[in-house]
Design an enzyme around this catalytic site. Sequence first.
Site, PDB file in Angstrom:
ATOM      1  N   MET A   1       0.864  -1.238  -0.163  1.00  0.00           N
ATOM      2  CA  MET A   1      -0.071  -0.149  -0.279  1.00  0.00           C
ATOM      3  C   MET A   1       1.274   0.666  -0.707  1.00  0.00           C
ATOM      4  O   MET A   1       1.650   1.731   0.910  1.00  0.00           O
ATOM      5  CB  MET A   1      -0.625   0.013   0.798  1.00  0.00           C
TER       6      MET A   1
ATOM      7  N   CYS B   1      -3.055  -1.261 -10.140  1.00  0.00           N
ATOM      8  CA  CYS B   1      -2.689  -0.625  -9.449  1.00  0.00           C
ATOM      9  C   CYS B   1      -2.750   0.626 -11.024  1.00  0.00           C
ATOM     10  O   CYS B   1      -2.559   0.340 -11.517  1.00  0.00           O
ATOM     11  CB  CYS B   1      -0.998   0.098  -9.105  1.00  0.00           C
TER      12      CYS B   1
ATOM     13  N   LYS C   1       0.411  -9.446  -9.303  1.00  0.00           N
ATOM     14  CA  LYS C   1      -0.390  -9.554  -8.676  1.00  0.00           C
ATOM     15  C   LYS C   1      -1.234  -8.703  -9.172  1.00  0.00           C
ATOM     16  O   LYS C   1      -0.977  -7.432  -9.458  1.00  0.00           O
ATOM     17  CB  LYS C   1      -0.029  -8.146  -7.664  1.00  0.00           C
TER      18      LYS C   1
ATOM     19  N   GLY D   1     -11.459  -6.494  -0.210  1.00  0.00           N
ATOM     20  CA  GLY D   1     -12.768  -6.287   0.568  1.00  0.00           C
ATOM     21  C   GLY D   1     -12.658  -7.424   1.517  1.00  0.00           C
ATOM     22  O   GLY D   1     -13.563  -7.152   2.370  1.00  0.00           O
TER      23      GLY D   1
END
Length: 330
Positions: free
Chosen positions: A16, A98, A137, A211
């Site tokens: 992050m 991203c 990812k 989530g």
Amino acid sequence: MKLNAKYASRLAVAPMMDWTDTHCRTLHRLLSRHALLYTEMVTAPALVRGGAVHLLEFTPDEHPVALQLGGSDPAELAQAARMGAQAGYDEINLNVGCPSDRVQSGTFGAVLMKQPGLVAECVAAMREAVDVEVTVKCRIGVDDQKPEEVLPEFLSRVGAAGCERFIIHARKAWLQGLSPKENRDIPPLDYDLVQRMRGLFGGLHLSINGGITTLAQARGFLDAGLDGVMVGRAAYHDPAAVLVGADAAIFGDPGGLSPEDAARAMLPYIETHLSAGGKLSQVTRHMLGLFQGRPGARAWRRILSEGAHRPDAGPALVERALREVTARAA
């Protein structure tokens, strides 16, 4: 001691930007001995062309820890991966998820979902350059792509290039019309699609992201057959809820410290950081959510937020804030 990143990926804390720096990872490692921790995304151009090797700094206590790279040039990514491996990272991860404007302008991140062939080239070059595992990812698709068509092709082509482990953010990214923040919430989650990929690609190691806010949720995905779970903002804003108890619930090994003990264990680290010229706020900004939802949490946040920026602030401020928490809990 280095632990196996593949095993540790049963529960991972997401990369992050502006959050998962070395100070944050040090705190998270105190709460869980086993969870896989990720750096913020580091761009390959910054390392290779910009010489920003300070972005690779981490402490041995952070293992197992993965370096996430952003880029789209195979040769440059290979060189950046080599630098990461030499720095001691346990895994090199390529960002294909991203959605920020800066990432799009650099032709990397989620926009690469449109170029699985290029991603495959990047992965092959990175794998050729390093001995540690190279992972990806990604999203389930971008813009008007149909995820049920795009994702299997992506996994197949990139998997054929030698990537055996994928972390799938179970949302599309809308590169036009949504901000990066909106892209984390507005596109609907499609957990079922990721579950179906588990059935289609038995030879791949698939983790799910997006989530997920509780250990119970994480445990449920593992029990349903997925290989790993990655938690993002919940692990940052309420680290105790996600990481305290994770070693027992996910790894079958009681370990990690309580929030109180973790706060105390951060004090020598803070002393070292301050003696090197650092500021208290650089560390304590990651500790604000440590007692989320508990008596004294508001006082803890207030004392650290108001005082950590002062020139003379040090471990004594953290100890004062901790006394407020323990007094309320008594």
